[in-house]
Design a protein around this motif. Sequence first.
Motif, PDB file in Angstrom:
ATOM      1  N   GLU A 126      -5.795  -0.141   1.470  1.00  0.00           N
ATOM      2  CA  GLU A 126      -6.346   1.052   0.841  1.00  0.00           C
ATOM      3  C   GLU A 126      -6.425   2.159   1.885  1.00  0.00           C
ATOM      4  N   ARG A 127      -6.774   3.357   1.450  1.00  0.00           N
ATOM      5  CA  ARG A 127      -6.970   4.433   2.415  1.00  0.00           C
ATOM      6  C   ARG A 127      -8.147   4.093   3.319  1.00  0.00           C
ATOM      7  N   GLY A 149       0.839  -1.194   0.000  1.00  0.00           N
ATOM      8  CA  GLY A 149       0.000   0.000   0.000  1.00  0.00           C
ATOM      9  C   GLY A 149       0.870   1.238   0.000  1.00  0.00           C
ATOM     10  N   GLU A 150       0.250   2.396   0.186  1.00  0.00           N
ATOM     11  CA  GLU A 150       0.976   3.659   0.172  1.00  0.00           C
ATOM     12  C   GLU A 150       1.738   3.866   1.476  1.00  0.00           C
ATOM     13  N   ALA A 160       0.085   4.221   5.322  1.00  0.00           N
ATOM     14  CA  ALA A 160      -1.168   3.450   5.369  1.00  0.00           C
ATOM     15  C   ALA A 160      -1.234   2.511   6.562  1.00  0.00           C
ATOM     16  N   ALA A 187      -3.911  -5.835   0.584  1.00  0.00           N
ATOM     17  CA  ALA A 187      -3.798  -4.453   0.094  1.00  0.00           C
ATOM     18  C   ALA A 187      -4.370  -3.502   1.134  1.00  0.00           C
ATOM     19  N   SER A 219       1.436  -0.652  -5.335  1.00  0.00           N
ATOM     20  CA  SER A 219      -0.006  -0.640  -5.610  1.00  0.00           C
ATOM     21  C   SER A 219      -0.547  -2.036  -5.861  1.00  0.00           C
ATOM     22  N   ARG A 252      -7.289  10.720  -7.323  1.00  0.00           N
ATOM     23  CA  ARG A 252      -5.828  10.604  -7.168  1.00  0.00           C
ATOM     24  C   ARG A 252      -5.093  11.252  -8.345  1.00  0.00           C
TER      25      ARG A 252
END
Length: 383
Positions: free
Chosen positions: A203-204, A53-54, A57, A201, A181, A313
């Motif tokens: 995600e936000r 993920g980012e 996160a 994953a 990603s 985004r």
Amino acid sequence: MAPLNAEILGKLHAAFRPHAPIDNPDDFQGRESERERVETALITPGLHVVIFGERGAGKTSLANVATSKKNPIKVFCERGSSFSALCRSVLLKLSVNDPARLIYDARTQTIRSGGINLDLNSPTLSADDFRTLLPSGPTFIVVDEIDRIENIEVVHRLAELCKNLSTNRPDIKFVLIGVASTADEILRGHTSNVRNFRQIALERMTEAELSKIIAHGELVLGLQFDGIVKKRLVQVSDRLPYYVHLIAVSTAERALARGSQRVEVTDFELGLKAAARDCDAELSTTYEAAIPSVRESEIYRRIVWAVAEGDARVSPTAAITAKVNAIAKGEEDEPVTAQAVGAALKKLIKPERKQILTKEQNGLYRFSNPLMRGYVRLVRESR
């Protein structure tokens, strides 16, 4: 602002942890589904985990709490990490935990177990060498920041090791963590191992999950955040837990310093300014380079602010232009043309502006660093 005593500071940094991963499961809020999937994978024979993920996160925090009862071995990757170096780091930590079985000789840089004597500095250290020295019984190994490894062959060898262990030692579990990603991006295209990995994953977070972080902090500190403060905090955070923790700790600190059990708007506004100063220095350096403090640079500031608006985004030039002119109108300034915005966008993707933006192939623009979006919101809100 009056200094807080050690007891209150301890509670404050248990409630909110922007600068260090969470390791106490009781302090981890949200991500219930992802946490359950990791924990289930850890008891499934032959299944490893990849968390991606980012930045900001909560990947490392998730791994920490999911493995908290497993006594995991944790290693961190560097740009120049080799496969041998990663194996060596794991074995050295195992030898500390089990010095009677794994005997480490610092003078010769060797490790011995039974009839096996392994040179830890050998560049040809193999997966089989590594596997033979692993302990009997369940073992959990967390490899963090795998995205930093520059040599793709190292990642491929690590993936092959996981595949080998799934067949020959299904009780040995790897948890791989990295900024990406997709899982395939983490494994650098080594898709043959996908069936051996559970892909998690991050995600936000949802507004409900972010609100749980604030509610947990309120409980730990005995504080009450005003409703408007909670709403603004979540809005500014860009739905990343990093920013909720960062802003909340600065905001709560101001309320505690004035002896109040209620976090008010004034505390929030002062906390925003402090949070902006406490952000990653790379973010502030890039932002300042992109937006020189001269009148002619207003278009650059407004473009950066425009890209940070909304939930998208990526942004096309037309949408950026509309938002730029809305900002200009609010500041009682004249509108600019799409051509002027387009020319400025070309400069904002250049090295001299620290490449704050990146242009996609389809003509859309986004922040090069995903954390920049939240930082820009933070700066804008604190002005």
